[in-house]
Design a protein around this motif. Structure first.
Motif, PDB file in Angstrom:
ATOM      1  N   SER A 141     -73.730   0.803   0.660  1.00  0.00           N
ATOM      2  CA  SER A 141     -72.268   0.815   0.769  1.00  0.00           C
ATOM      3  C   SER A 141     -71.609  -0.328   0.015  1.00  0.00           C
ATOM      4  N   THR A 142     -72.124  -1.539   0.196  1.00  0.00           N
ATOM      5  CA  THR A 142     -71.479  -2.718  -0.386  1.00  0.00           C
ATOM      6  C   THR A 142     -72.173  -3.193  -1.660  1.00  0.00           C
ATOM      7  N   GLY A 143     -73.488  -3.201  -1.640  1.00  0.00           N
ATOM      8  CA  GLY A 143     -74.214  -3.667  -2.821  1.00  0.00           C
ATOM      9  C   GLY A 143     -74.000  -2.806  -4.042  1.00  0.00           C
ATOM     10  N   SER A 144     -73.656  -1.531  -3.839  1.00  0.00           N
ATOM     11  CA  SER A 144     -73.453  -0.634  -4.982  1.00  0.00           C
ATOM     12  C   SER A 144     -72.182  -0.938  -5.753  1.00  0.00           C
ATOM     13  N   LEU A 145     -71.290  -1.775  -5.208  1.00  0.00           N
ATOM     14  CA  LEU A 145     -70.057  -2.103  -5.921  1.00  0.00           C
ATOM     15  C   LEU A 145     -70.335  -2.882  -7.204  1.00  0.00           C
ATOM     16  N   VAL A 146     -71.375  -3.696  -7.203  1.00  0.00           N
ATOM     17  CA  VAL A 146     -71.662  -4.529  -8.378  1.00  0.00           C
ATOM     18  C   VAL A 146     -72.048  -3.672  -9.579  1.00  0.00           C
ATOM     19  N   PRO A 147     -73.060  -2.776  -9.473  1.00  0.00           N
ATOM     20  CA  PRO A 147     -73.345  -1.942 -10.652  1.00  0.00           C
ATOM     21  C   PRO A 147     -72.236  -0.956 -10.983  1.00  0.00           C
ATOM     22  N   LEU A 148     -71.407  -0.599 -10.001  1.00  0.00           N
ATOM     23  CA  LEU A 148     -70.363   0.388 -10.269  1.00  0.00           C
ATOM     24  C   LEU A 148     -69.251  -0.185 -11.130  1.00  0.00           C
ATOM     25  N   TYR A 149     -68.801  -1.392 -10.830  1.00  0.00           N
ATOM     26  CA  TYR A 149     -67.630  -1.947 -11.509  1.00  0.00           C
ATOM     27  C   TYR A 149     -67.974  -2.998 -12.562  1.00  0.00           C
ATOM     28  N   ALA A 204     -70.902  -8.148   4.124  1.00  0.00           N
ATOM     29  CA  ALA A 204     -70.095  -7.139   3.438  1.00  0.00           C
ATOM     30  C   ALA A 204     -68.711  -7.682   3.110  1.00  0.00           C
ATOM     31  N   ILE A 205     -68.118  -8.424   4.035  1.00  0.00           N
ATOM     32  CA  ILE A 205     -66.797  -9.018   3.784  1.00  0.00           C
ATOM     33  C   ILE A 205     -66.862  -9.992   2.612  1.00  0.00           C
ATOM     34  N   ALA A 206     -67.933 -10.784   2.558  1.00  0.00           N
ATOM     35  CA  ALA A 206     -68.075 -11.761   1.474  1.00  0.00           C
ATOM     36  C   ALA A 206     -68.203 -11.072   0.121  1.00  0.00           C
ATOM     37  N   VAL A 207     -68.997 -10.011   0.049  1.00  0.00           N
ATOM     38  CA  VAL A 207     -69.178  -9.315  -1.232  1.00  0.00           C
ATOM     39  C   VAL A 207     -67.878  -8.652  -1.669  1.00  0.00           C
ATOM     40  N   HIS A 208     -67.173  -8.010  -0.738  1.00  0.00           N
ATOM     41  CA  HIS A 208     -65.889  -7.402  -1.085  1.00  0.00           C
ATOM     42  C   HIS A 208     -64.911  -8.451  -1.627  1.00  0.00           C
ATOM     43  N   SER A 209     -64.904  -9.619  -1.003  1.00  0.00           N
ATOM     44  CA  SER A 209     -63.996 -10.671  -1.445  1.00  0.00           C
ATOM     45  C   SER A 209     -64.345 -11.155  -2.850  1.00  0.00           C
ATOM     46  N   VAL A 210     -65.628 -11.396  -3.097  1.00  0.00           N
ATOM     47  CA  VAL A 210     -66.053 -11.904  -4.407  1.00  0.00           C
ATOM     48  C   VAL A 210     -65.794 -10.863  -5.493  1.00  0.00           C
ATOM     49  N   VAL A 211     -66.136  -9.597  -5.222  1.00  0.00           N
ATOM     50  CA  VAL A 211     -65.949  -8.545  -6.222  1.00  0.00           C
ATOM     51  C   VAL A 211     -64.471  -8.376  -6.558  1.00  0.00           C
ATOM     52  N   SER A 212     -63.619  -8.360  -5.541  1.00  0.00           N
ATOM     53  CA  SER A 212     -62.188  -8.177  -5.798  1.00  0.00           C
ATOM     54  C   SER A 212     -61.601  -9.363  -6.561  1.00  0.00           C
ATOM     55  N   GLN A 213     -62.034 -10.580  -6.246  1.00  0.00           N
ATOM     56  CA  GLN A 213     -61.504 -11.745  -6.959  1.00  0.00           C
ATOM     57  C   GLN A 213     -61.982 -11.777  -8.407  1.00  0.00           C
ATOM     58  N   MET A 214     -63.250 -11.411  -8.633  1.00  0.00           N
ATOM     59  CA  MET A 214     -63.737 -11.354 -10.007  1.00  0.00           C
ATOM     60  C   MET A 214     -63.016 -10.249 -10.789  1.00  0.00           C
ATOM     61  N   MET A 237     -58.206  -3.584  -3.129  1.00  0.00           N
ATOM     62  CA  MET A 237     -59.532  -3.758  -2.541  1.00  0.00           C
ATOM     63  C   MET A 237     -59.569  -4.967  -1.614  1.00  0.00           C
ATOM     64  N   TYR A 238     -58.933  -6.054  -2.024  1.00  0.00           N
ATOM     65  CA  TYR A 238     -59.002  -7.296  -1.247  1.00  0.00           C
ATOM     66  C   TYR A 238     -58.305  -7.136   0.106  1.00  0.00           C
ATOM     67  N   TYR A 239     -57.045  -6.738   0.078  1.00  0.00           N
ATOM     68  CA  TYR A 239     -56.279  -6.673   1.329  1.00  0.00           C
ATOM     69  C   TYR A 239     -56.624  -5.422   2.145  1.00  0.00           C
ATOM     70  N   GLY A 240     -56.766  -4.283   1.464  1.00  0.00           N
ATOM     71  CA  GLY A 240     -57.136  -3.072   2.194  1.00  0.00           C
ATOM     72  C   GLY A 240     -58.531  -3.151   2.773  1.00  0.00           C
ATOM     73  N   GLY A 241     -59.455  -3.778   2.038  1.00  0.00           N
ATOM     74  CA  GLY A 241     -60.803  -3.947   2.566  1.00  0.00           C
ATOM     75  C   GLY A 241     -60.840  -4.871   3.761  1.00  0.00           C
ATOM     76  N   ASP A 242     -60.027  -5.930   3.731  1.00  0.00           N
ATOM     77  CA  ASP A 242     -59.971  -6.838   4.877  1.00  0.00           C
ATOM     78  C   ASP A 242     -59.525  -6.117   6.141  1.00  0.00           C
ATOM     79  N   ILE A 243     -58.502  -5.270   6.019  1.00  0.00           N
ATOM     80  CA  ILE A 243     -58.007  -4.541   7.195  1.00  0.00           C
ATOM     81  C   ILE A 243     -59.082  -3.594   7.720  1.00  0.00           C
ATOM     82  N   ALA A 244     -59.751  -2.876   6.806  1.00  0.00           N
ATOM     83  CA  ALA A 244     -60.796  -1.947   7.234  1.00  0.00           C
ATOM     84  C   ALA A 244     -61.941  -2.677   7.922  1.00  0.00           C
TER      85      ALA A 244
END
Length: 286
Positions: A141-149, A204-214, A237-244
Motif C-alpha cells: 500500500s505505502t511502499g509502492s508509492l516510491v516506484p510509482l511516482y 505509513a504516515i512518515a512515507v506519505h509525508s516524505v513522498v508528498s514533500q519530495m 496527498m499531504y493533507y488528505g493523507g493525514d486526515i485518512a
C-alpha cells in the motif's frame, strides 16, 4: 465493402463501458452485501447485523463511485490533481469504510458450517497469514508509492486505459489489506498487538509525508505533468493523507481493549502453631 469503425465511435463506446462496468460492479457489491445482511438478520434475529457496519460498507461504495465515475473519471487521465484525489478515495478512504463493514464476518455468519470452516481454514493458511502480515500490507500500500511516482511506471500505466484500471485495482486491494491489518474488525490470525500496528501506521504516515514533500519540491519525481499540477497534487496527498490516516488511527484505538489487571489481594498472615501444655502432669511430679 466493410468500413472500419470511426475513431469517435470507438471513443464513445469505450467511454460508455468505462462508466457502465464500474457502476454495475458497485451496484452488485451493494446488493450482495445488503442481501447477506438480510440473511444474517433472518438467521439470528436476536444477534442481527449492525446497521453501522452496513452504513460503513455502503459509504465505502459511494466513495468509490465518486472516484471511478464521471466527472472525476473523465478528468483523471489528463489532470494529475484529479488522479491524486482518486488515489486518496480509492486507496485510503473507501478501503477504511469497506473494511469497517466487516464483510468477512458477515460472510461467515451466513455460510453453511462446512463452507464456513473452509473459509476459516483459508484465513489461517500460511499464504493468507503472510499476505495479512503488516510488513506485506505496508509494502503493497505505502511502499509502492516510491516506484510509482519516482520511476516511469506511472506514465507507462496511465498511457493505456487497462493500465489505469490496473492501478485503481492495486490502490483498492492494497488499501483494503492495510486497513484490515491495522484496524479491521474481521478475523485476522496474523494480526499483531495494537502497539505494533501503531508503529506500522506511523511508518505509513512518515512515507506519505516524505513522498508528498519530495513531490512538492520536484525532487526526483518522474511524472509527466505541469509543475503546478504536481505541487497541488502533493498538497492533496499531504493533507488528505493525514486526515485518512487519522481516521485509521481512530478506528484502531477504538478496538483497543486493555487486558484487565489482576486484582491484588493482600497475603494472608502465616499462622503459627501453638503448643498447648499437656493435661496430665509428668510422672514424679509433686
Amino acid at each position: 465493402m466493410e468500413h472500419a469503425p470511426h475513431p469517435a465511435q470507438d471513443h464513445v463506446a469505450g467511454g460508455v463501458l468505462a462508466v457502465l462496468v464500474p457502476a454495475l460492479a458497485l451496484l452488485l457489491c451493494a446488493g450482495g452485501y445488503l442481501y447477506l445482511a438480510r440473511r444474517a438478520r433472518r438467521r439470528n434475529p436476536v444477534r442481527g447485523w449492525s446497521r453501522w457496519r452496513t452504513a460503513a460498507f455502503t459509504a465505502g461504495l459511494a466513495l468509490l463511485a465518486v472516484a471511478l465515475l464521471p466527472p472525476a473519471a473523465a478528468h483523471a487521465h489528463t489532470d494529475f490533481r484529479v488522479h491524486m484525489t482518486q488515489h486518496l478515495l480509492v486507496g485510503m478512504y473507501a478501503p477504511l469504510a469497506l473494511v469497517l463493514g466487516a464483510p468477512l464476518t458477515l460472510l461467515l455468519r451466513v455460510l453453511p458450517p462446512a463452507h464456513g470452516r473452509r473459509l476459516s481454514d483459508l484465513l489461517h493458511s500460511r499464504p493468507a497469514r503472510t499476505l495479512a502480515h503488516p510488513a506485506t500490507a505496508w509494502l503493497l500500500s505505502t511502499g509502492s508509492l516510491v516506484p510509482l511516482y519516482f520511476t516511469p511506471l506511472y506514465d507507462v500505466l496511465t498511457a493505456h486505459p487497462s493500465g489505469h484500471w490496473l492501478l485503481h485495482a492495486h490502490f483498492l486491494l492494497a488499501g483494503c489489506l492495510f486497513a484490515h491489518v491495522v484496524a479491521g474488525p474481521d478475523p485476522a490470525p496474523a494480526r499483531p498487538g495494537v502497539r505494533a500496528r501503531l508503529v506500522w501506521l506511523g511508518a505509513a504516515i512518515a512515507v506519505h509525508s516524505v513522498v508528498s514533500q519530495m513531490m512538492y519540491g520536484g525532487l526526483w519525481v518522474d511524472v509527466h505533468a505541469p509543475a503546478a499540477e504536481v505541487r497541488t497534487a502533493a498538497e492533496i496527498m499531504y493533507y488528505g493523507g493525514d486526515i485518512a490516516e487519522l481516521l485509521l488511527a481512530a478506528a484502531l484505538v477504538s478496538t483497543w481493549r486493555p487486558a484487565p489487571r489482576a486484582r491484588l489481594t493482600p497475603p494472608r498472615p502465616a499462622t503459627r502453631s501453638v503448643t498447648r501444655p499437656s493435661a496430665t502432669w509428668p510422672a514424679g511430679g509433686a
